[in-house]
Design a protein around this motif. Structure first.
Motif, mmCIF file in Angstrom:
data_model
loop_
_atom_site.group_PDB
_atom_site.id
_atom_site.type_symbol
_atom_site.label_atom_id
_atom_site.label_comp_id
_atom_site.label_asym_id
_atom_site.label_seq_id
_atom_site.Cartn_x
_atom_site.Cartn_y
_atom_site.Cartn_z
ATOM 1 N N LEU A 123 0.887 -1.391 0.171
ATOM 2 C CA LEU A 123 -0.178 -0.350 -0.017
ATOM 3 C C LEU A 123 1.066 1.548 0.308
ATOM 4 O O LEU A 123 2.393 1.406 0.369
ATOM 5 C CB LEU A 123 -0.802 0.362 1.329
ATOM 6 C CG LEU A 123 -1.484 1.731 1.720
ATOM 7 C CD1 LEU A 123 -2.874 1.964 0.874
ATOM 8 C CD2 LEU A 123 -2.232 0.977 3.195
ATOM 9 N N ARG A 124 0.443 2.391 -0.416
ATOM 10 C CA ARG A 124 0.879 3.447 -0.278
ATOM 11 C C ARG A 124 -0.077 4.999 -0.068
ATOM 12 O O ARG A 124 -1.364 4.507 -1.596
ATOM 13 C CB ARG A 124 1.967 4.139 -2.254
ATOM 14 C CG ARG A 124 2.609 4.937 -1.855
ATOM 15 C CD ARG A 124 3.453 5.830 -2.712
ATOM 16 N NE ARG A 124 3.940 6.833 -2.508
ATOM 17 C CZ ARG A 124 4.225 7.627 -3.641
ATOM 18 N NH1 ARG A 124 4.490 7.313 -4.996
ATOM 19 N NH2 ARG A 124 5.282 8.762 -3.712
ATOM 20 N N ARG A 125 -0.030 5.480 0.081
ATOM 21 C CA ARG A 125 -0.695 6.509 0.263
ATOM 22 C C ARG A 125 -0.564 7.522 1.512
ATOM 23 O O ARG A 125 0.376 7.806 1.814
ATOM 24 C CB ARG A 125 -2.368 5.894 1.453
ATOM 25 C CG ARG A 125 -1.720 5.917 2.234
ATOM 26 C CD ARG A 125 -3.333 5.065 3.325
ATOM 27 N NE ARG A 125 -3.027 5.058 4.731
ATOM 28 C CZ ARG A 125 -4.334 4.985 5.761
ATOM 29 N NH1 ARG A 125 -5.237 4.267 5.561
ATOM 30 N NH2 ARG A 125 -4.553 4.791 6.816
ATOM 31 N N VAL A 157 -1.849 10.478 4.308
ATOM 32 C CA VAL A 157 -3.074 10.974 4.704
ATOM 33 C C VAL A 157 -2.450 11.770 5.985
ATOM 34 O O VAL A 157 -1.258 12.464 6.189
ATOM 35 C CB VAL A 157 -3.503 9.271 5.779
ATOM 36 C CG1 VAL A 157 -3.915 8.472 5.152
ATOM 37 C CG2 VAL A 157 -2.514 8.932 6.994
ATOM 38 N N VAL A 184 3.178 10.054 4.004
ATOM 39 C CA VAL A 184 2.733 9.531 3.257
ATOM 40 C C VAL A 184 3.583 8.133 3.717
ATOM 41 O O VAL A 184 4.271 8.185 4.443
ATOM 42 C CB VAL A 184 4.191 9.883 2.188
ATOM 43 C CG1 VAL A 184 5.142 9.871 2.378
ATOM 44 C CG2 VAL A 184 3.575 8.510 1.524
#
Length: 507
Positions: free
Chosen positions: A225-227, A229, A237
């Motif tokens: 996963l990469r996001r 927030v 990140v």
């Protein structure tokens, strides 16, 4: 053409006027020379008056010529010297990085200044780009050096040491420093963590917030996963990369950085390389542990087979024969009445044979016990679940060994001591609750305690009916430790305590 060069046009016009004045002066001088003779001949005549008028005109023309020359020189100095110096100063200011106002006007010098401004601005931009590229190249070089050094330390650490919690945390700290990240975390699947004896989640300097929201196994199986927030201190990140090889999934590696951090290809390659390194190390450790356990189990099975084929069959045959002997004595020997010495001796022999046979069966069962892939902690959990379901006794497990290095043989002996102690609790103690506690003492020894709230062991009885006590003592002796029996917590029940120092601690 004149519109394009207004300054040169003005200078040309002024030069033409000066030329006209010079021509007028030259013409008046010629006329005065012609009138000079008649004026001398007749001083008061008409020629003398005209000569005086020409002299006045010559004076005016001379003054105008001198004034025109001064104006031309002043304009030329301002245009060609002063304004050129200003244009060069603007070029120097641009080169030094200063911001200058755009030049006004539309003559040649102004256009030249604007062209120089444009050239200087382009040169300043090229210099800034060059400096930025140089800084980026230096940063790339530093990152490459840090990455190589970190990979080398990680390989050396994982090659020389087992995947213990302190070593893993040290590697995560080095990785966070190399990436200049907020934190790096390693979340392992429960069977992997149990098999290695480490916590399922490790982080440096703290655990990643992503683990509070997602399960490690789900993250690993979904491919990561990469996001970006929102965090307590602004945007963050998060990058999660599976720790896996071609055969197994071991967990997930998580990196948490500031929101403006760009995970470039070089950063992602480093994270992928570290995840692959962890997977390789964890896979090798699991395979080595599995090979050692399989080798030990094969050896124990071979011993069990030998005991079964030789000693067990011999004891079974002797039990049958002693039973026949007792029967024949009772039938044919009139002196061997019930209660006689012969029957008493034969009964003692039969009791001894029964006890030896029972001990042998227990040894065979212990030799054939297998160790699950999760190691000692998983094996103890399976024993607790089995006996709790069978006897109805509530049994708890407090496993605190963590990363204490135990050999396969030490794990087997600990497992059998716990199994025997719990079997005695279930069969004889009539306890409602029991607790297994495994921890590392302050002096480095491993301490095992099995407490119950049953009826306990009568003093001096030696544990009537507890036939496995001698085996438990023997196992403790083989580990180089000691086993003690005492009262349970609050003077109720029984406490089985065993302490020993692992072989790795001696090394």
């Amino acid at each position: 053409m004149l519109d394009r060069y207004p300054l040169m046009s003005r200078l040309s016009l002024m030069l033409a006027c000066l030329a006209s004045l010079a021509a007028a002066l030259f013409a008046s001088a010629g006329a005065a020379a012609r009138l000079e003779g008649p004026a001398l001949a007749q001083p008061g005549g008409d020629a003398a008056a005209r000569l005086a008028g020409l002299g006045l005109i010559q004076a005016v023309l001379a003054l105008m010529f001198v004034a025109g020359c001064g104006l031309i020189l002043r304009a030329a100095w301002k245009a060609l010297a002063l304004r050129t110096d200003l244009a060069l100063a603007r070029v120097a200011a641009h080169t030094a990085g200063a911001v200058t106002a755009p030049a006004g006007g539309g003559d040649e010098i102004d256009r030249l200044a604007r062209c120089l401004d444009s050239v200087a601005a382009q040169l300043a931009g090229r210099l800034a780009d060059g400096e930025r590229l140089s800084r980026h190249a230096r940063e790339q070089e530093r990152f490459a050096a840090r990455s190589l050094e970190f990979i080398y330390r990680a390989c050396a650490t994982l090659a020389e040491n087992s995947a213990s919690a302190p070593w893993l945390i040290t590697l995560l700290e080095d990785m966070a420093d190399c990436l200049q990240a907020h934190c790096c975390a390693l979340a392992l699947l429960d069977p992997v963590a149990e098999g290695l004896g480490v916590p399922p989640a490790l982080g440096a300097p703290r655990l990643a917030r992503l683990l509070a929201e997602f399960d490690a196994e789900a993250l690993a199986r979904s491919g990561g996963l990469r996001r970006v927030v929102a965090g307590p201190d602004g945007e963050i990140v998060e990058l999660a990369v599976p720790v896996r090889d071609a055969d197994n999934i071991y967990g997930v590696l998580i990196v948490e950085a500031r929101g403006d951090f760009l995970f470039e290809s070089r950063h992602r390659r480093l994270v992928d390389a570290v995840a692959g390194l962890f997977a390789l190390s964890l896979g090798n450790l699991q395979r080595n542990q599995r090979r050692r356990r399989l080798a030990l189990m094969d050896e124990r099975n071979a011993i069990a087979g030998e005991l079964h084929d030789s000693l067990a069959q011999a004891l079974s045959y002797m039990k049958l024969q002693i039973a026949r002997l007792q029967l024949e004595i009772g039938r044919s020997c009139a002196a061997c009445a019930p209660g006689g010495t012969v029957l008493e001796i034969s009964g003692e022999i039969k009791t001894g044979l029964d006890s030896a046979y029972r001990h042998l069966r227990e040894l065979l069962s212990a030799f054939r016990t297998s160790m699950p892939p999760g190691g000692l902690q998983q094996a103890l959990r399976e024993v607790v679940e089995e006996l709790s379901a069978r006897a109805g006794t509530e049994i708890g497990l407090d496993y605190r060994l963590g990363d204490v290095p135990l050999s396969v043989n030490e794990e087997f002996h600990l497992l059998q001591i716990v199994r025997e102690a719990l079997t005695n609790v279930v069969r004889h103690a009539r306890a409602d609750h029991a607790l297994i506690r495994l921890e590392r003492a302050a002096d480095g020894e491993v301490q095992l305690r099995v407490d119950d709230d049953g009826r306990g062991i009568a003093p001096g009885s030696g544990g009537d009916g507890h036939h496995g006590l001698s085996i438990m003592h023997e196992r403790a002796r083989q580990l180089g430790g000691r086993l003690n029996l005492g009262d349970g917590p609050g003077g109720r029940g029984t406490c089985v305590e065993m302490r020993f120092r692992p072989r790795a601690a001696h090394a």
